[in-house]
Scaffold this motif. Structure first.
Motif: not given
Length: 386
Positions: A125-129, A202-208, A235-240, A243-252
């Motif tokens: 999953x990580x590689x795909x993002x 912590x992200x909300x709908x893909x926004x860090x 680099x850690x910040x950019x990759x994180x 990923x949260x944007x690609x997954x539309x992630x919310x939460x921790x």
């Protein structure tokens, strides 16, 4: 004129020091703080920040009863926000539709969390993002691992595990007498060289919305650290963020990384829950806002440092003397704040001794060592849930 009622938060996994610090942060922001756990959680419940601690069924042994108890609490206590901190997040995610709609639940659905929790599925999953990942292979026995690795340095770890438990490092390749695997799926991974960094977001709908990273300065052998030294790595910040944007992630969500001498970060595993980086947000309401899905992107100052002071004395001090690192220990101890006794909130330091005694008694009753006893009722290894 009546005052506006305080908003109410329910923190699960109250046994964890991060739950204690979250309780303080929410209380400082004007929230009424409730905590819940299937264990006494003496340290957190002793905090002046906690309005009430609730005992609930153990999620691993009684998953349905656990979620039902949380649903009742949310309704009875008019909980506005439910924040899981430990692996109970998976059980909550499975039954989150039972939580009243008026309560915001700070986690994603279980299928995605399972992918992130799996040390094998996460890498794909990580590689795909676009995240940088190490060469890895899922294996079921030691011969498969040997065939894949050849003579190169190797890490072997169960697909589902925590705190570095059962991780095997073979810096000179897999020896002929390497112990057999235990029948579970394992992940064979190229052993990387560099500095280990842990990050949390912590992200909300893909926004860090919030991000912190730390170096585990002092730690148990191949296990969890008890000293958290803030660092900054672009680099850690950019990759994180990617990923949260690609997954539309919310939460921790949290990651473990290996950073090379040029600052290039390679992610090695994911924890879709709270981690010790939460301690670095002390003294600010930024994390509270982020968990509510609000605010702008915030990062912790790189000067921040936090520690579990009892472990610094009981484990870190003898280790420093043994390794000739006493001056380093003194410097680190002086610049970090004890997460168990911040400001006037000192009672949790005594409470943690009661917690340790509780888990020691549980270990003696057959629940493994102290660490295993402290997580025996919340662990989840990807098995189907009722």
């Amino acid at each position: 004129m009546n005052a506006t009622p305080a908003r109410r938060v329910l923190l699960t996994g109250a046994r964890a020091p991060i739950a204690l610090d979250l309780a303080r942060q929410f209380a400082a922001a004007g929230w009424q703080v409730h905590t819940a756990d299937s264990q006494p959680a003496h340290a957190t419940s002793a905090s002046g920040a906690v309005h009430c601690h609730h005992r609930v069924p153990p999620p691993r042994q009684q998953p349905a009863g656990f979620v039902q108890a949380l649903a009742r609490l949310c309704g009875q206590q008019a909980i506005d926000l439910l924040v899981p901190t430990c692996e109970e997040v998976f059980y909550l995610a499975h039954g989150r539709t039972q939580i009243p709609a008026s309560t915001r639940v700070a986690c994603m659905e279980l299928p995605l969390l399972r992918q992130l929790h799996s040390k094998w599925a996460f890498l794909g999953l990580a590689a795909s993002t676009g995240m940088r990942v190490p060469a890895s292979q899922r294996v079921h026995d030691i011969d498969q691992a040997r065939q894949w690795a050849g003579s190169r340095p190797l890490v072997l770890k169960p697909e589902f595990s925590r705190f570095g438990v059962q991780v095997r490092l073979y810096r000179n390749g897999l020896p002929a007498n390497a112990p057999a695997l235990d029948g579970r799926p394992w992940v064979a991974q190229a052993l990387l060289t560099g500095q280990e960094i842990c990050s949390y977001a912590v992200a909300e709908r893909g926004r860090l919305l919030a991000h912190a990273a730390y170096r585990p300065g002092w730690r148990m052998a191949r296990s969890a650290s008890y000293y958290f030294d803030a660092v900054d790595n672009a680099d850690i910040l950019t990759q994180t963020r990617a990923l949260v944007a690609a997954l539309d992630y919310s939460g921790q969500i949290a990651f473990d990384w290996i950073v090379d001498a040029d600052g290039r970060a390679t992610v090695i595993e994911c924890n879709p829950r709270g981690t010790s980086a939460i301690h670095l947000f002390a003294g600010s309401d930024a994390l509270v806002q982020a968990l509510c899905g609000q605010g702008e992107h915030c990062r912790t100052p790189t000067s921040a440092a936090a520690m579990l002071a009892p472990m610094m004395w009981l484990h870190g001090a003898p280790l420093a003397l043994l390794r000739g690192q006493w001056r380093r220990w003194q410097h680190d101890h002086a610049r970090a704040e004890d997460v168990l006794a911040r400001g006037q909130d000192r009672r949790p330091r005594t409470g943690v001794l009661r917690d340790l005694a509780h888990y020691a008694a549980s270990a003696l009753r057959g629940n493994g060592d102290l660490r295993a006893a402290s997580t025996a009722d919340i662990e989840w290894d990807g098995q189907p849930l009722p």
